[in-house]
Design a protein around this motif. Structure first.
Motif: not given
Length: 141
Positions: A103-108, A111-117
């Protein structure tokens, strides 16, 4: 009041659990059910509500990434009854830790995908053809 045990066919159990008939047979062969599946006088598998509840647990264990071998070990311990709760707890704690790390890995990653979106939403809204994420500076096709 007398309680009767409802007998369920493999088809009904498949519908209730979302597991295919093939998977139900596999789980039986792999020893993943707490109790052996009974057979009717005609040789058909007969399941109970407790089987359905356990199979739903199995689907959640599998969806969380628990290997069949780990589920099998847990079942073996459960079949033995009281006296091995510490080992069952250890199995569940280990898996819980693995899920937490995933879950921690997927949350990170999220976060990256949200920033790129967000960046691309701004680029699209502004009609900008320059892409700061592209090595060439141009919006990728």
């Amino acid at each position: 009041m007398v309680h009767t045990v409802q007998e369920l066919s493999i088809g009904h159990v498949s519908e209730r659990t979302g597991l295919s008939v093939h998977t139900l047979r596999l789980y039986e062969r792999e020893g993943l059910l707490i109790e052996p599946v009974r057979r009717s006088s005609g040789g058909h598998r007969v399941y109970t509500e407790l089987d359905v509840e356990w199979l739903i647990n199995c689907t959640r264990f599998r969806a969380s990434g628990m290997p069949l071998a780990t589920i099998r070990r847990y079942v073996e311990l459960a079949r033995k009854g009281p006296g091995n709760e510490a080992e069952r707890l250890a199995i569940l704690r280990t898996h819980q830790q693995q899920i937490t790390e995933r879950i921690d890995e997927l949350t990170a990653c999220l976060g990256l995908i949200k920033r790129k979106v967000g960046v691309y939403e701004e680029l699209v809204a502004d009609g900008v053809a320059e892409d700061p994420w592209s090595p060439t500076g141009h919006t990728p096709t």
